[in-house]
Design a protein around this motif. Structure first.
Motif, mmCIF file in Angstrom:
data_model
loop_
_atom_site.group_PDB
_atom_site.id
_atom_site.type_symbol
_atom_site.label_atom_id
_atom_site.label_comp_id
_atom_site.label_asym_id
_atom_site.label_seq_id
_atom_site.Cartn_x
_atom_site.Cartn_y
_atom_site.Cartn_z
ATOM 1 N N ARG A 156 -6.374 12.746 19.458
ATOM 2 C CA ARG A 156 -7.699 13.020 18.879
ATOM 3 C C ARG A 156 -8.252 14.356 19.349
ATOM 4 O O ARG A 156 -7.905 14.845 20.414
ATOM 5 N N GLY A 157 -9.135 14.911 18.531
ATOM 6 C CA GLY A 157 -9.854 16.123 18.906
ATOM 7 C C GLY A 157 -9.220 17.418 18.446
ATOM 8 O O GLY A 157 -9.788 18.484 18.637
ATOM 9 N N GLY A 158 -8.064 17.342 17.813
ATOM 10 C CA GLY A 158 -7.386 18.556 17.365
ATOM 11 C C GLY A 158 -7.325 18.712 15.857
ATOM 12 O O GLY A 158 -6.599 19.562 15.344
ATOM 13 N N GLY A 159 -8.037 17.872 15.135
ATOM 14 C CA GLY A 159 -8.058 17.987 13.681
ATOM 15 C C GLY A 159 -7.011 17.163 12.953
ATOM 16 O O GLY A 159 -6.889 17.264 11.733
ATOM 17 N N LEU A 160 -6.268 16.333 13.677
ATOM 18 C CA LEU A 160 -5.217 15.551 13.023
ATOM 19 C C LEU A 160 -5.805 14.561 12.017
ATOM 20 O O LEU A 160 -5.257 14.392 10.923
ATOM 21 N N GLY A 161 -6.914 13.911 12.342
ATOM 22 C CA GLY A 161 -7.538 12.979 11.402
ATOM 23 C C GLY A 161 -7.945 13.665 10.117
ATOM 24 O O GLY A 161 -7.706 13.165 9.016
ATOM 25 N N THR A 162 -8.553 14.835 10.240
ATOM 26 C CA THR A 162 -8.948 15.609 9.063
ATOM 27 C C THR A 162 -7.716 16.014 8.252
ATOM 28 O O THR A 162 -7.712 15.926 7.022
ATOM 29 N N ALA A 163 -6.673 16.453 8.939
ATOM 30 C CA ALA A 163 -5.442 16.844 8.246
ATOM 31 C C ALA A 163 -4.807 15.652 7.531
ATOM 32 O O ALA A 163 -4.312 15.785 6.401
ATOM 33 N N SER A 173 0.815 -1.211 0.000
ATOM 34 C CA SER A 173 0.000 0.000 0.000
ATOM 35 C C SER A 173 0.848 1.261 0.000
ATOM 36 O O SER A 173 2.042 1.229 0.282
ATOM 37 N N LEU A 174 0.184 2.370 -0.272
ATOM 38 C CA LEU A 174 0.742 3.705 -0.078
ATOM 39 C C LEU A 174 0.359 4.105 1.342
ATOM 40 O O LEU A 174 -0.826 4.104 1.685
ATOM 41 N N ASN A 175 1.340 4.412 2.185
ATOM 42 C CA ASN A 175 1.108 4.653 3.605
ATOM 43 C C ASN A 175 1.389 6.096 3.988
ATOM 44 O O ASN A 175 2.315 6.714 3.470
ATOM 45 N N PHE A 176 0.594 6.589 4.933
ATOM 46 C CA PHE A 176 0.736 7.936 5.467
ATOM 47 C C PHE A 176 0.841 7.830 6.974
ATOM 48 O O PHE A 176 -0.002 7.205 7.614
ATOM 49 N N GLY A 177 1.876 8.435 7.532
ATOM 50 C CA GLY A 177 2.019 8.500 8.978
ATOM 51 C C GLY A 177 2.060 9.941 9.426
ATOM 52 O O GLY A 177 2.562 10.816 8.712
ATOM 53 N N ALA A 178 1.506 10.193 10.604
ATOM 54 C CA ALA A 178 1.608 11.521 11.227
ATOM 55 C C ALA A 178 2.481 11.361 12.458
ATOM 56 O O ALA A 178 2.257 10.458 13.276
ATOM 57 N N TYR A 179 3.467 12.228 12.598
ATOM 58 C CA TYR A 179 4.478 12.105 13.648
ATOM 59 C C TYR A 179 4.551 13.391 14.450
ATOM 60 O O TYR A 179 4.554 14.479 13.881
#
Length: 144
Positions: free
Chosen positions: A89-96, A50-56
């Motif tokens: 969660r709750g700070g918009g990281l999922g949306t970003a 897959s093409l993967n995206f991580g937030a760090y």
């Protein structure tokens, strides 16, 4: 193409070398309704294909969120395994994160990016996802 995008104290990256595979497996296999009990071997195969995206988190580099895309980068993509650590969660990281996925895929001219969710419709609608006009056109083959 590896890409890094800043979002507040986080970096969103497509670099597979940065992925914390053990953390991803723990998140998904123990806390994600769609992947409960998924084996580490199966999760690693999914990541590899897959093409993967991580937030760090910027200072520590700790992985805070993950998303995976199954795609041919020509006609279609399936967004799946989107997960944000409960502490982030709750700070918009999922949306970003999902916005970064959308923006990364946009230049490829895909006809459609699909996903399935039981409980996060609002997050995806902010980014432009809509329910299928006629879901009767879609079919699935369950091989379990």
């Amino acid at each position: 193409m590896k890409e890094t995008i800043a979002f507040g104290p986080y970096e969103i990256s497509t670099d597979p070398a940065r992925l914390d595979r053990a953390r991803i497996h723990r998140w998904l296999s123990t806390d994600a309704y769609w992947a409960l009990g998924r084996s580490r071997e199966k999760q690693d195969r999914a990541i590899d294909g897959s093409l993967n995206f991580g937030a760090y988190e910027g200072e520590s580099g700790t992985m805070a969120a993950y998303a995976r895309v199954v795609t041919d980068l020509a006609t279609f993509a399936w967004l799946c395994d989107v997960y944000v650590d409960p502490a982030a969660r709750g700070g918009g990281l999922g949306t970003a994160l999902v916005s970064a996925v959308r923006d990364h895929l946009a230049p490829y001219g895909l006809k459609r990016v699909a996903l399935a969710t039981q409980d996060a419709h609002g997050v995806y609608e902010k980014i432009g996802f809509r329910p299928l006009e006629d879901p009767r056109h879609w079919m699935a083959l369950d091989l379990r």
